[in-house]
Design a protein around this motif. Structure first.
Motif, PDB file in Angstrom:
ATOM      1  N   GLY C 183      21.630  49.451  28.718  1.00 36.05           N
ATOM      2  CA  GLY C 183      21.083  50.740  28.310  1.00 36.05           C
ATOM      3  C   GLY C 183      21.230  51.786  29.398  1.00 36.05           C
ATOM      4  N   LEU C 207      20.756  64.402  25.220  1.00 40.12           N
ATOM      5  CA  LEU C 207      20.962  63.432  24.149  1.00 40.12           C
ATOM      6  C   LEU C 207      20.498  62.042  24.553  1.00 40.12           C
ATOM      7  CD1 LEU C 207      24.459  64.649  22.873  1.00 40.12           C
ATOM      8  CD2 LEU C 207      22.203  65.062  21.857  1.00 40.12           C
ATOM      9  N   ILE C 208      20.750  61.674  25.806  1.00 42.62           N
ATOM     10  CA  ILE C 208      20.310  60.356  26.278  1.00 42.62           C
ATOM     11  C   ILE C 208      18.785  60.251  26.207  1.00 42.62           C
ATOM     12  CG2 ILE C 208      20.156  58.870  28.317  1.00 42.62           C
ATOM     13  CD1 ILE C 208      22.922  59.991  29.147  1.00 42.62           C
ATOM     14  N   ILE C 210      16.754  61.910  24.259  1.00 43.07           N
ATOM     15  CA  ILE C 210      16.364  61.805  22.848  1.00 43.07           C
ATOM     16  C   ILE C 210      16.609  60.381  22.343  1.00 43.07           C
ATOM     17  CG2 ILE C 210      16.946  62.562  20.488  1.00 43.07           C
ATOM     18  CD1 ILE C 210      15.534  64.742  21.894  1.00 43.07           C
ATOM     19  N   TYR C 211      17.770  59.813  22.715  1.00 44.99           N
ATOM     20  CA  TYR C 211      18.089  58.461  22.270  1.00 44.99           C
ATOM     21  C   TYR C 211      17.052  57.462  22.781  1.00 44.99           C
ATOM     22  CZ  TYR C 211      20.431  54.024  21.682  1.00 44.99           C
ATOM     23  OH  TYR C 211      20.709  52.733  21.331  1.00 44.99           O
ATOM     24  N   TYR C 212      16.759  57.539  24.101  1.00 45.12           N
ATOM     25  CA  TYR C 212      15.778  56.608  24.670  1.00 45.12           C
ATOM     26  C   TYR C 212      14.388  56.844  24.095  1.00 45.12           C
ATOM     27  CZ  TYR C 212      19.000  54.824  28.194  1.00 45.12           C
ATOM     28  OH  TYR C 212      20.035  54.225  28.834  1.00 45.12           O
ATOM     29  N   ALA C 214      13.722  57.573  21.068  1.00 38.93           N
ATOM     30  CA  ALA C 214      13.649  56.971  19.740  1.00 38.93           C
ATOM     31  C   ALA C 214      13.886  55.473  19.763  1.00 38.93           C
ATOM     32  CB  ALA C 214      14.661  57.641  18.813  1.00 38.93           C
ATOM     33  N   ASN C 215      14.698  54.996  20.694  1.00 41.54           N
ATOM     34  CA  ASN C 215      15.080  53.585  20.709  1.00 41.54           C
ATOM     35  C   ASN C 215      14.681  52.924  22.021  1.00 41.54           C
ATOM     36  OD1 ASN C 215      16.963  53.339  18.224  1.00 41.54           O
ATOM     37  ND2 ASN C 215      17.545  55.238  19.277  1.00 41.54           N
ATOM     38  N   GLN C 216      13.569  52.270  22.006  1.00 41.19           N
ATOM     39  CA  GLN C 216      13.165  51.588  23.213  1.00 41.19           C
ATOM     40  C   GLN C 216      13.264  50.090  23.002  1.00 41.19           C
ATOM     41  OE1 GLN C 216       9.165  52.007  24.516  1.00 41.19           O
ATOM     42  NE2 GLN C 216       9.826  52.610  26.550  1.00 41.19           N
TER      43      GLN C 216
END
Lengths: 236, 236, 236, 236
Positions: C183, C207-208, C210-212, C214-216
């Motif tokens: 990750g 963006l990273i 935002i991604y982290y 939402a997705n942990q």
């Protein structure tokens, strides 16, 4: 047990048991917020200390010339520290907060938060011939404003006493108002002193802080033995 | 159970049960305030880092020229971090606070709060021919002041031991004073070193912080098994 | 019950019952200190925003010219917010802290605390022809350093798993290391990207985050029903 | 009792009993972090106050010229204070947090954190002929952004109501959305006012803060007596 009103004060923390202790947690978060403000205020005093630009053998000379900033730092640190202890003491006797208290507390914090500014003003002007005195007046005026905000806060808290812990002697607490007020007389005196000498004003604030640190007006308690025993019964 | 005196120390948090644990919460709020100051102090170190103004290919050259600020940042961050761990450790052995302790704690915090300033002074002067050494002396002197404030604090705490948890071995704690004092000898040594080399002084502070991070003097405990068992009896 | 060793780890909070929960409070104070640092770091980002000096109709032009500072503010605020959530999540699975953990945590905080500086460097250079790219490289390198410090922290925590709550599946937690590491690969990629485009690097970091957000990666738990029931038995 | 799923939401604090109260602590740490941000934001307002450079008899003139900074300080302190009280009130009705809430909260904090900047912009331009109005527009726009972020937060919280304490009347809470939205209409109005008069805009924000301080929309509670009694049964 009667059903409580469906609309409760919305500043209450809602808890499982829905009883009087509902508001108790409230003081916790107000204290935490106030502690945060005090901790930040006392710490950002250091941001006003200026790095001496002198190099070589003139370095120590440059450091010495910063003495007004160092002196003002020590005095203001002590003043804010004592204010924190006093704030702390009052809140340790409270069980609940209500809307007016939140805003009286905000007033106290607003005045305290100005101190790093007046500290800086005084330090910058302390060695200026003509502006040291007015800068010291400004510094002292903010402590007067603090005393007024704090007395208003204390006056509100002791007026009805509905926010106190049960153990606090409400009449006794109300009776401390005069002593609290007399204790605060030292601040207006520093305003007068500031017209004569700015350095002496700083010394006076130092001594007042030391005095208040050592001599605090106790808030009387009435411990009702019966209630305590029944309370511990409840825990068995 | 005797009725307690109606006037109690006003720094106590008033609680339902009115017993000895009254003061216990007190350490909580002092710790929270102190933690706040430590967190702010360690964080505002970054405010002293200067943005390099060089553009184009000179950018990395400008960044490299900031090395004294980066080095001082790392060392001071580590020093304050270790001070926080030590402060933390002491308080974890305390059950109560009293008025003198509050002010000895305030003294410790006042010295710690100066570190971002001396860090900045040292970083600004580290590459100056003539003023690097006195700036390093100033930096080291503040760590000596910290050691003195901390020893005074520890001396007060261990003198009577009335603020300790019951499990703390009071005589053993008092006996650590000498070791604490000897441990602090490193700080005056850095003052001497500063007269010879400012960069080496920074390295020395780095190594001292690492050493203290790894080797802390333990505070001896005497766990009285009986009390523990009776205490857990009380909880049944 | 055997008498515990008279010398216990001195970072433990001494409590009445002298049992395993001794260290539990410890995570509380480390979390509070870390939260303080995160809160300060995320908040002082605003200190870097510059007041536009243009008056009259040029005011909005002056505001628009600050766009690199506004963009960097939003991205860094989000990055630090996500870091706080991650830090938070790890600590919610810990029951104890020990000495190495305290210092690995300090390393993480030291890197996070640099972000307002690199944010400012990037914002100042983002519209400079030649130095935008290296400033973006510097910005990205600090996120790589954060990822490394955080992986080291996670590696230590999962190695033995002695600090976890009983409910945490230690083998499962150890198995997440690879996913955590993969990750973090996004951060070195932003370093490469920074050589080509500084604004795109900022977008990538946005963006990273935002991604982290939402997705942990979840930390697996093994809830042993028996222990839970016996634990609630103890409370009856 | 069924065995819980081995994978739980990883933002949950793992606790001995593994029950519904798992998430409850979570609000504690989010509140502490948010309180920290609010406390820092409200306190660093003072950093924008400028020391008057005038010496001698011109000192008070120099102080008076700072009036836009003083006025903006008082208004913004009050605004942030009221925002804190509102944030506080909402969280006192929550029992759990989830991932979206954490980020909606972060959005609220990100907007609030900009206020010291817009305060400074407004104070610097308030007495400038041509740029006072746009600066006041900027100041008001951030309060609009705050209102939007807060409404979004409230909309999410009341949509399902899965994060509320059991005592909160979920339908009643959802019904407050319209009143919350109408209450926020004052902020866009200040944007319009800002095109006409910057000082009046500051006065309007002062009055709005006072109004919100005194009149807050209560969140309705439904206290189910039975659940409460069974809950206290569980504690016996």
């Amino acid at each position: 047990m009667n059903a409580p009103s469906p609309y409760v004060r919305s500043t209450a923390r809602v808890q499982e048991n829905g009883k009087g202790e509902v508001m108790e947690n409230e003081t916790g978060r107000v204290e935490a917020f106030s502690d945060g403000v005090f901790a930040i205020i006392i710490t950002i005093l250091v941001l006003e200390l200026k790095v001496p630009e002198e190099t070589g053998s003139a370095f120590w000379h440059g450091v010495r010339e910063q003495w007004p900033h160092y002196a003002a730092y020590v005095v203001s640190f002590l003043i804010i520290g004592v204010m924190w202890v006093n704030h702390h003491t009052i809140f340790s006797h409270l069980k609940r907060v209500d809307r007016p208290l939140l805003f009286l507390n905000l007033m106290v914090l607003m005045v305290v938060s100005v101190i790093p500014y007046t500290t800086n003003v005084l330090a910058e002007h302390l060695t200026e011939g003509g502006s040291a005195n007015p800068a010291a007046v400004l510094y002292s005026l903010v402590t007067v404003a603090y005393a007024l905000a704090f007395l208003l806060f204390w006056w509100y808290v002791t007026r009805v006493g509905h926010l106190f812990h049960e153990q606090v002697d409400k009449d006794g607490a109300r009776a401390t108002r005069v002593r609290f007020g007399l204790g605060a007389i030292a601040y207006p005196c520093t305003v007068l002193l500031a017209f004569f000498s700015a350095p002496l004003t700083l010394v006076a604030h130092f001594l007042i802080a030391i005095y208040y640190a050592a001599n605090q007006i106790p808030i009387p308690l009435v411990v009702e033995e019966e209630r305590l025993e029944s309370a511990s019964d409840l825990r068995k």
